[in-house]
Design an enzyme around this catalytic site. Sequence first.
Site, PDB file in Angstrom:
ATOM      1  N   CYS A 245       0.608  -1.322  -0.201  1.00  0.00           N
ATOM      2  CA  CYS A 245      -0.032   0.150  -0.038  1.00  0.00           C
ATOM      3  C   CYS A 245       1.039   1.301   0.004  1.00  0.00           C
ATOM      4  O   CYS A 245       1.927   1.304   0.735  1.00  0.00           O
ATOM      5  CB  CYS A 245      -0.935   0.159   1.068  1.00  0.00           C
ATOM      6  SG  CYS A 245      -2.085  -1.226   1.206  1.00  0.00           S
TER       7      CYS A 245
ATOM      8  N   ARG B 110       3.918  -0.472  -4.929  1.00  0.00           N
ATOM      9  CA  ARG B 110       3.614  -1.061  -3.428  1.00  0.00           C
ATOM     10  C   ARG B 110       2.293  -1.735  -3.286  1.00  0.00           C
ATOM     11  O   ARG B 110       1.856  -2.402  -2.144  1.00  0.00           O
ATOM     12  CB  ARG B 110       3.795   0.197  -2.414  1.00  0.00           C
ATOM     13  CG  ARG B 110       4.775   0.887  -2.302  1.00  0.00           C
ATOM     14  CD  ARG B 110       4.705   1.963  -1.307  1.00  0.00           C
ATOM     15  NE  ARG B 110       4.522   1.473   0.043  1.00  0.00           N
ATOM     16  CZ  ARG B 110       5.792   1.394   0.766  1.00  0.00           C
ATOM     17  NH1 ARG B 110       6.827   1.565   0.386  1.00  0.00           N
ATOM     18  NH2 ARG B 110       5.539   1.207   2.159  1.00  0.00           N
TER      19      ARG B 110
ATOM     20  N   TRP C 245      -2.825  -2.699  -1.750  1.00  0.00           N
ATOM     21  CA  TRP C 245      -2.671  -4.059  -1.836  1.00  0.00           C
ATOM     22  C   TRP C 245      -3.286  -4.665  -0.764  1.00  0.00           C
ATOM     23  O   TRP C 245      -3.349  -4.682   0.441  1.00  0.00           O
ATOM     24  CB  TRP C 245      -0.944  -4.640  -1.645  1.00  0.00           C
ATOM     25  CG  TRP C 245      -0.602  -5.845  -2.073  1.00  0.00           C
ATOM     26  CD1 TRP C 245      -0.422  -6.398  -3.043  1.00  0.00           C
ATOM     27  CD2 TRP C 245      -0.676  -6.993  -0.972  1.00  0.00           C
ATOM     28  NE1 TRP C 245      -0.205  -7.759  -2.967  1.00  0.00           N
ATOM     29  CE2 TRP C 245      -0.181  -8.032  -1.461  1.00  0.00           C
ATOM     30  CE3 TRP C 245      -0.932  -7.056   0.182  1.00  0.00           C
ATOM     31  CZ2 TRP C 245      -0.062  -9.401  -0.826  1.00  0.00           C
ATOM     32  CZ3 TRP C 245      -0.727  -8.374   1.086  1.00  0.00           C
ATOM     33  CH2 TRP C 245      -0.378  -9.478   0.433  1.00  0.00           C
TER      34      TRP C 245
ATOM     35  N   ASN D 266      -1.486   2.060   5.751  1.00  0.00           N
ATOM     36  CA  ASN D 266      -0.441   1.107   4.951  1.00  0.00           C
ATOM     37  C   ASN D 266      -0.206   0.239   6.359  1.00  0.00           C
ATOM     38  O   ASN D 266       0.398   0.923   7.278  1.00  0.00           O
ATOM     39  CB  ASN D 266       0.655   1.697   4.608  1.00  0.00           C
ATOM     40  CG  ASN D 266       1.889   0.607   4.097  1.00  0.00           C
ATOM     41  OD1 ASN D 266       1.545  -0.559   3.849  1.00  0.00           O
ATOM     42  ND2 ASN D 266       2.963   1.249   4.324  1.00  0.00           N
ATOM     43  N   GLY D 267      -0.255  -1.138   6.195  1.00  0.00           N
ATOM     44  CA  GLY D 267       0.108  -1.959   7.511  1.00  0.00           C
ATOM     45  C   GLY D 267      -1.370  -2.540   7.889  1.00  0.00           C
ATOM     46  O   GLY D 267      -2.227  -2.813   7.086  1.00  0.00           O
TER      47      GLY D 267
ATOM     48  N   GLU E 202      15.659 -19.574  -7.789  1.00  0.00           N
ATOM     49  CA  GLU E 202      15.438 -18.387  -8.386  1.00  0.00           C
ATOM     50  C   GLU E 202      14.571 -18.340  -9.693  1.00  0.00           C
ATOM     51  O   GLU E 202      13.860 -17.728  -9.813  1.00  0.00           O
ATOM     52  CB  GLU E 202      16.798 -17.383  -8.050  1.00  0.00           C
ATOM     53  CG  GLU E 202      16.587 -16.029  -8.858  1.00  0.00           C
ATOM     54  CD  GLU E 202      15.494 -15.114  -8.350  1.00  0.00           C
ATOM     55  OE1 GLU E 202      14.827 -15.567  -7.413  1.00  0.00           O
ATOM     56  OE2 GLU E 202      15.400 -14.146  -8.748  1.00  0.00           O
TER      57      GLU E 202
ATOM     58  N   LYS F   1      11.272 -16.700 -10.568  1.00  0.00           N
ATOM     59  CA  LYS F   1      10.891 -15.674 -11.428  1.00  0.00           C
ATOM     60  C   LYS F   1       9.950 -16.250 -12.309  1.00  0.00           C
ATOM     61  O   LYS F   1       9.125 -15.229 -12.691  1.00  0.00           O
ATOM     62  CB  LYS F   1      12.222 -15.653 -12.094  1.00  0.00           C
ATOM     63  CG  LYS F   1      12.787 -14.094 -12.353  1.00  0.00           C
ATOM     64  CD  LYS F   1      13.170 -13.046 -11.407  1.00  0.00           C
ATOM     65  CE  LYS F   1      12.460 -12.932 -10.167  1.00  0.00           C
ATOM     66  NZ  LYS F   1      13.121 -12.168  -8.944  1.00  0.00           N
TER      67      LYS F   1
ATOM     68  N   GLU G 248       6.352 -16.054 -10.719  1.00  0.00           N
ATOM     69  CA  GLU G 248       5.822 -14.678 -10.604  1.00  0.00           C
ATOM     70  C   GLU G 248       5.339 -13.874 -11.688  1.00  0.00           C
ATOM     71  O   GLU G 248       4.234 -13.251 -11.542  1.00  0.00           O
ATOM     72  CB  GLU G 248       7.128 -13.823  -9.992  1.00  0.00           C
ATOM     73  CG  GLU G 248       7.481 -13.956  -8.679  1.00  0.00           C
ATOM     74  CD  GLU G 248       8.309 -12.928  -8.129  1.00  0.00           C
ATOM     75  OE1 GLU G 248       8.075 -11.871  -7.257  1.00  0.00           O
ATOM     76  OE2 GLU G 248       9.698 -12.946  -8.687  1.00  0.00           O
TER      77      GLU G 248
ATOM     78  N   HIS H 120      14.280 -38.773  -5.009  1.00  0.00           N
ATOM     79  CA  HIS H 120      13.701 -38.999  -3.812  1.00  0.00           C
ATOM     80  C   HIS H 120      12.121 -38.444  -3.748  1.00  0.00           C
ATOM     81  O   HIS H 120      11.592 -38.555  -2.601  1.00  0.00           O
ATOM     82  CB  HIS H 120      14.463 -38.241  -2.521  1.00  0.00           C
ATOM     83  CG  HIS H 120      15.948 -38.785  -2.746  1.00  0.00           C
ATOM     84  ND1 HIS H 120      16.186 -40.091  -2.032  1.00  0.00           N
ATOM     85  CD2 HIS H 120      17.154 -38.358  -3.089  1.00  0.00           C
ATOM     86  CE1 HIS H 120      17.417 -40.042  -2.042  1.00  0.00           C
ATOM     87  NE2 HIS H 120      17.905 -39.392  -2.629  1.00  0.00           N
TER      88      HIS H 120
ATOM     89  N   LYS I 293       5.910  -4.946  -4.387  1.00  0.00           N
ATOM     90  CA  LYS I 293       7.285  -4.757  -4.424  1.00  0.00           C
ATOM     91  C   LYS I 293       7.760  -4.839  -3.137  1.00  0.00           C
ATOM     92  O   LYS I 293       8.919  -5.372  -2.742  1.00  0.00           O
ATOM     93  CB  LYS I 293       8.024  -3.580  -5.237  1.00  0.00           C
ATOM     94  CG  LYS I 293       9.207  -3.536  -5.057  1.00  0.00           C
ATOM     95  CD  LYS I 293       9.840  -3.814  -6.613  1.00  0.00           C
ATOM     96  CE  LYS I 293      11.298  -3.904  -6.544  1.00  0.00           C
ATOM     97  NZ  LYS I 293      11.650  -5.338  -7.009  1.00  0.00           N
TER      98      LYS I 293
HETATM   99  O1  M6R Z   1      12.475  -6.293  -0.427  1.00  0.00           O
HETATM  100  P1  M6R Z   1      12.935  -7.521  -0.137  1.00  0.00           P
HETATM  101  O2  M6R Z   1      14.178  -7.971  -0.719  1.00  0.00           O
HETATM  102  O3  M6R Z   1      13.064  -7.917   1.274  1.00  0.00           O
HETATM  103  O4  M6R Z   1      11.929  -8.725  -0.699  1.00  0.00           O
HETATM  104  C1  M6R Z   1      11.943  -9.871  -0.510  1.00  0.00           C
HETATM  105  C2  M6R Z   1      10.847 -10.483  -1.310  1.00  0.00           C
HETATM  106  O5  M6R Z   1       9.416 -10.196  -1.213  1.00  0.00           O
HETATM  107  C3  M6R Z   1      11.436 -10.429  -2.938  1.00  0.00           C
HETATM  108  O6  M6R Z   1      12.575 -10.776  -2.985  1.00  0.00           O
HETATM  109  C4  M6R Z   1      10.122 -11.068  -3.760  1.00  0.00           C
HETATM  110  O7  M6R Z   1      10.564 -12.601  -3.578  1.00  0.00           O
HETATM  111  C5  M6R Z   1      10.449 -10.580  -5.236  1.00  0.00           C
HETATM  112  N1  M6R Z   1       9.074 -10.338  -5.785  1.00  0.00           N
HETATM  113  C6  M6R Z   1      11.167 -11.519  -6.056  1.00  0.00           C
HETATM  114  O8  M6R Z   1      11.105 -11.256  -7.588  1.00  0.00           O
END
Ligand code: M6R
Length: 605
Positions: free
Chosen positions: A2, A27, A74, A98-99, A477, A481, A484, A500, A600
């Site tokens: 947010c 955000r 959000w 926000n929160g 990762e 990616k 996401e 396994h 983000k």
């Molecule tokens: O701001 P941060 O690095 O603490 O954020 C951690 C994760 O939320 C962030 O890396 C998230 O997984 C991304 N969307 C990855 O692309």
Amino acid sequence: MCGIFGAVAGAPVADTLVEGLRRLEYRGYDSAGVATIESGGLRRLCAVGRVGSLAERVATEHPAGNIGIAHTRWATHGKPSERNSHPHMAPGVAVVHNGIVENHRALRSELSAAGCALRSDTDTEVIPWLVARNMAAGNSVEDALRTTDRTLEGSYAVAALHERDPDTLYGLRRGSPLVAAIGPQGGYLASDANALAGLVTQAVCLEDGDLAEVHRDRLVVRDAEGATVDRRLIAVEHGTSSLDLGGHAHYMLKEIYDQPRVAALINDCYGGIGVLSNFLPVAPAHIRRITMIACGTSFYAASVAKRWFESLAGIRADVEIASEYRYRPLPPAEPGELAILISQSGETADTLACLKRLKEAGTPTLGLVNVVHSTLAREADSFVPLHAGVENGVASTKAFIAQLLVLARLAVDIADRRRGLRQDHVLSCLRALEQMPNTITAALHNESAVQALAETFRDARSALFVARGPLFPIALEGALKLKETSYIHAEGFAAGELKHGPIALVEDGTPVVALACSGDLLDKTGSNIREIAARGARITVVGDRGGILSLMDVAVGALTIPNCEEFVQPIVSVLPLQLLAYHAAVQRGLDVDRPRNLAKSVTVE
Ligand code: M6R
């Protein structure tokens, strides 16, 4: 999560509010809204979806007030809808938040029983009603907000407006970021100082418990005891270059191609030996154990670095997912422990909760942070800026590379300080790091091959990423990616773990991305890849020449990375995976920079 923005000026603020929200959209982007005071009364406009939808409403309905608050959401409590959009209102008062208000259920029942007509499903809506109730009891807006703050549990930042005080914006910080500033045209509040670019040159970082009173030309900040305080000032960069796509179709692509520049900057700032160890809150010789704590992509950077710290520096290194670590019973801290908290945003709620816990336990803490004015940067014992520049795409790319590069340099540095490593080994690692801007550029030359591979993923329902050793976290990762950005179900596995259990997923045509580079583990990885190829997996190898040659007989495709020192292979291997995730999403027609359900900066737990 947010974004909050507020403005008070000598002219209508609606356009400024919308522009501020555009810069905060990273955000959250489930809905957006503004409230202004016009002719003495509050007016609210909201729209579901991106800030662009709100901008259209503002352009047609022309809210005229010279003071207003705005929000991009959000969703945490209640679906994205106009009813659940902020600002939330009670008689005379509007609030953006926000929160999370953790005790909102009890407060809601109490307020409803007292006749307050709460309309939304949100936790936020209790806030304006509490303020209204406190004002009905004869309080000023400021006292009503203070009393409300004492009633709320949780972590939040709030901006508020009241009809009775139509020239003042109020901002309250309790655990979520909020800055306040005065510029030539007026006064402002924002979740992030970058949203104020072009409006002010510096901003005040509120601290927990602070209440800011923002006028057109004057700002007063009071702490939780009501004393007027001077808080830290931060510079606000001019211009909007971070919002500029620089000729690219999306921020994610722009940020992928920004990585050679980031690598060069990191070399400039931290090059040579001994520079990064100066940032450590403990002398390298005293470190006996390193615990790295992070979430998401930052956690995978930590997982690669674990191997570097252990193999190069001979220090035991553990990695912890922040949301788990914060609640796990822990043995007492021991001498020689160092905690490294890694975060692009520096505002991730779980990571910050771990920081608090570690500080209470007396463990020295180092933050690796991209956003230098963030809470983690401020509150860790010391911090290293990642220098990736503003990262706009929700999927982290260049901040990940920056994390890896800084951690790699830190591992080499500590190794050198502690062990007096064989000079030639230190030198070859350093040389590889010095070469990174060129190596990254070379690895990104592969884009058309990646695009062709992405086409084969267009209709995929799931994909596997497999690797061993330091490449294993890169497989994780790569899978993160891809899921996401493209919403394809993707999982990363340690190649040796396939038999396994996960091998049961493999059927004819299952897409598998195998990371295979020259080195001690190549043959072992190769055997595992052959086992799944024998069961019908469609293998694409991502690797250096040696890796690709060794698997040519079973692979249907290959993405080549430049030959490089084994130490930096994980850094280079992730580049084609970033491009793959990007192109898979584009080919599926998805919003690459703002994937569904994500934000983000994850400021709620
Ligand atoms: O701001 P941060 O690095 O603490 O954020 C951690 C994760 O939320 C962030 O890396 C998230 O997984 C991304 N969307 C990855 O692309």
